[in-house]
Design a protein around this motif. Structure first.
Motif, mmCIF file in Angstrom:
data_model
loop_
_atom_site.group_PDB
_atom_site.id
_atom_site.type_symbol
_atom_site.label_atom_id
_atom_site.label_comp_id
_atom_site.label_asym_id
_atom_site.label_seq_id
_atom_site.Cartn_x
_atom_site.Cartn_y
_atom_site.Cartn_z
ATOM 1 N N VAL A 227 53.053 33.522 28.119
ATOM 2 C CA VAL A 227 53.174 34.570 29.136
ATOM 3 C C VAL A 227 51.996 35.541 29.056
ATOM 4 O O VAL A 227 51.397 35.907 30.080
ATOM 5 C CB VAL A 227 54.507 35.315 28.971
ATOM 6 N N ARG A 228 51.641 35.933 27.868
ATOM 7 C CA ARG A 228 50.532 36.890 27.718
ATOM 8 C C ARG A 228 49.202 36.247 28.114
ATOM 9 O O ARG A 228 48.330 36.905 28.705
ATOM 10 C CB ARG A 228 50.482 37.405 26.281
ATOM 11 N N ALA A 229 48.993 34.986 27.780
ATOM 12 C CA ALA A 229 47.745 34.315 28.147
ATOM 13 C C ALA A 229 47.605 34.192 29.658
ATOM 14 O O ALA A 229 46.525 34.419 30.227
ATOM 15 C CB ALA A 229 47.682 32.935 27.487
ATOM 16 N N VAL A 230 48.686 33.846 30.344
ATOM 17 C CA VAL A 230 48.652 33.715 31.806
ATOM 18 C C VAL A 230 48.455 35.081 32.462
ATOM 19 O O VAL A 230 47.679 35.233 33.420
ATOM 20 C CB VAL A 230 49.943 33.037 32.310
ATOM 21 N N ALA A 231 49.136 36.096 31.962
ATOM 22 C CA ALA A 231 49.000 37.433 32.546
ATOM 23 C C ALA A 231 47.594 37.991 32.356
ATOM 24 O O ALA A 231 47.098 38.739 33.199
ATOM 25 C CB ALA A 231 50.025 38.376 31.924
ATOM 26 N N ALA A 232 46.935 37.611 31.259
ATOM 27 C CA ALA A 232 45.587 38.130 30.983
ATOM 28 C C ALA A 232 44.485 37.278 31.592
ATOM 29 O O ALA A 232 43.301 37.615 31.463
ATOM 30 C CB ALA A 232 45.376 38.222 29.462
ATOM 31 N N SER A 233 44.809 36.187 32.250
ATOM 32 C CA SER A 233 43.807 35.270 32.786
ATOM 33 C C SER A 233 43.017 35.912 33.925
ATOM 34 O O SER A 233 43.593 36.483 34.861
ATOM 35 C CB SER A 233 44.483 33.984 33.278
ATOM 36 N N ASP A 234 41.687 35.799 33.837
ATOM 37 C CA ASP A 234 40.834 36.259 34.940
ATOM 38 C C ASP A 234 40.799 35.244 36.071
ATOM 39 O O ASP A 234 40.366 35.565 37.182
ATOM 40 C CB ASP A 234 39.413 36.502 34.427
ATOM 41 N N ILE A 235 41.199 34.015 35.782
ATOM 42 C CA ILE A 235 41.262 32.965 36.802
ATOM 43 C C ILE A 235 42.684 32.938 37.369
ATOM 44 O O ILE A 235 43.648 32.941 36.610
ATOM 45 C CB ILE A 235 40.904 31.597 36.190
ATOM 46 N N PRO A 236 42.847 32.906 38.691
ATOM 47 C CA PRO A 236 44.199 32.828 39.263
ATOM 48 C C PRO A 236 44.949 31.599 38.737
ATOM 49 O O PRO A 236 44.380 30.515 38.616
ATOM 50 C CB PRO A 236 43.939 32.727 40.768
ATOM 51 N N VAL A 237 46.237 31.780 38.430
ATOM 52 C CA VAL A 237 47.052 30.726 37.835
ATOM 53 C C VAL A 237 48.216 30.398 38.766
ATOM 54 O O VAL A 237 48.901 31.298 39.266
ATOM 55 C CB VAL A 237 47.593 31.152 36.449
#
Length: 468
Positions: A227-237
């Motif tokens: 969850v934290r990795a996806v929320a911090a992603s600069d690339i849209p997920v």
């Protein structure tokens, strides 16, 4: 046993008691299942083992999961999780404690997992990880798509086929485990890895996908690290985990949720054929609009031209003005010529009478004669002065001539080549010489002997000084 013992009871050592209890406990409870809530879990020890407690509302038991068993667990222990642990009871010889050595562990039913999931959802939402304001817009036409999923199975094939059908482009696949222990860590590492890409191979959008399954099967996508990795992603997920009715915490943190992996591919890229058709339609509309606009402008120009006056009407006033100017010009020319004729006759013509011309000519003749006399006298004076200067220079040049020196009794000696001889040392024995006197030249040869030098002083001419 000593003689002073008050009875015949056998005395045990502490170790004997501990060992006996250990055997009894392990024999009696060699395989048990215990239901309880995980308490005091602080993660895996550096040795690879995990230590915590299992408790209920009335009691607590220490628990340990050895490194070999921990790697086989389907679920990673979490603080507050209610589980059913399978293992054996044993005692610890160093103290009067017993513990359960866990070999298998699973959540105590879906209700326990849902309670844990809701608590984690509430906590992460309080941090703002699910806020709509954090979500990014998907690019309309990405160049590169990154896919995080299992390299085998129908999910990756469905995504690749759907992208190829809609709009073929470059797809990067990061293979991960999508179920079981460690799957959450691998998915989180993949998302962070794609974000670390640089250059042309950096994805414009990420798809995290997995097929359907039970809550336990999808539990890795509820992992806090994911969850934290996806929320911090600069690339849209785009999250595409499970079926449409399934949901995980990654769905709340992702920028877009797709009902299926195929739906994620459809969200990521448009249909190329539709784009070409839309472009053709827009081009046709643009052409039609330009044509209609051009026709409207032509009609407007024609309407405006009808309101304008004709050529004759436009030129009538300039033509009349031109005619008036032509008439005025003719009269002005005649008047000007007459005025200049009168001025010529009265002024210039009067000064050109024969008497005036004769007087002017006589005056010019006298002036010319005077100028000629002055120039002739000046010329004579200049010639006389230059002649006197030339005579003086000629006399001075004559006084320096060697001929005058020879006239005074001197002679000039030359060698066979005609060069003047100035020193006795320059003459070789028997060398032919030439002596020039004032009245001619004589050839001689050096005799090699010394001639007597006359000591008589030369006679001094009257009125002359010594030559030497």
């Amino acid at each position: 046993m000593t003689d002073e013992s008050p009875n015949n009871a056998y005395e045990f050592s502490v170790f004997e008691i501990s060992a006996a209890l250990k055997r009894v406990v392990e024999d009696s409870f060699g395989n048990v299942r215990v239901r309880g809530e995980i308490s005091g879990y602080r993660g895996v020890h550096t040795s690879g083992h995990a230590y915590f407690s299992l408790k209920d509302d009335r009691a607590r038991i220490e628990a340990v999961v050895w490194r070999g068993s921990f790697s086989k667990l389907k679920f990673r222990p979490e603080e507050g999780m209610e589980v059913v642990a399978t293992g054996k009871l044993t005692t610890f010889p160093g103290s009067s404690k017993y513990q359960i050595v866990i070999e298998q562990m699973e959540p105590a039913g879906a209700g326990a997992l849902m309670a844990l999931l809701e608590e984690r959802k509430r906590r992460l939402a309080a941090e703002g990880l699910f806020d709509e304001g954090r979500k990014q817009l998907l690019p309309f036409l990405p160049r590169v798509i990154g896919v995080v999923t299992s390299p085998t199975g129908a999910v990756i094939r469905d995504i690749l086929h759907r992208i190829a059908d809609r709009f073929p482009l470059h797809v990067l696949v990061w293979p991960v485990k999508v179920q079981g222990e460690g799957s959450g860590d691998e998915v989180a590492a993949a998302v962070r890895g794609f974000n670390a890409f640089e250059g042309n191979m950096r994805p414009d959008v990420l798809i995290v996908a997995r097929g359907g399954g039970s809550l336990e099967d999808l539990w890795g996508f509820n992992d806090e690290a994911v969850v934290r990795a996806v929320a911090a992603s600069d690339i849209p997920v785009i999250s595409a985990v499970g079926h449409e009715t399934d949901w995980t915490l990654i769905d709340l943190a992702a920028d877009m949720r797709a009902p299926t992996p195929t739906g994620a591919a459809e969200m990521a890229v448009p249909v190329k054929a539709d784009l070409l058709a839309a472009l053709a339609a827009l081009s046709a509309r643009l052409g039609g609009g330009l044509s209609r606009d051009l026709e409207r402008k032509r009609q407007a120009v024609r309407a405006a031209s009808r309101a304008l006056p004709g050529l004759d009407a436009l030129l009538a006033l300039p033509r009349r003005h031109f005619d008036e100017l032509t008439t005025r010009l003719a009269r002005g020319l005649a008047t000007g010529i007459e005025r200049k004729r009168i001025r010529f006759v009265d002024g210039i013509a009067a000064r050109l009478r024969p008497e005036s011309l004769t007087r002017a000519l006589e005056m010019r003749k006298r002036q010319f004669a005077q100028v000629g006399d002055r120039n002739f006298r000046a010329f004579q004076l200049g010639v006389r002065s230059r002649r006197e200067r030339l005579d003086a220079a000629w006399r001075l040049a004559g006084s320096y001539s060697h001929q005058n020196v020879l006239e005074r009794g001197f002679a000039l000696v030359r060698d066979a080549e005609g060069k003047p001889v100035k020193r006795r040392a320059e003459v070789q024995a028997g060398e032919a010489l030439e002596i020039q006197f004032a009245d001619g030249r004589v050839g001689v040869r050096e005799a090699g002997g010394a001639l007597p030098v006359s000591k008589a002083k030369p006679k001094r001419a009257a009125g002359q000084g010594d030559l030497f």
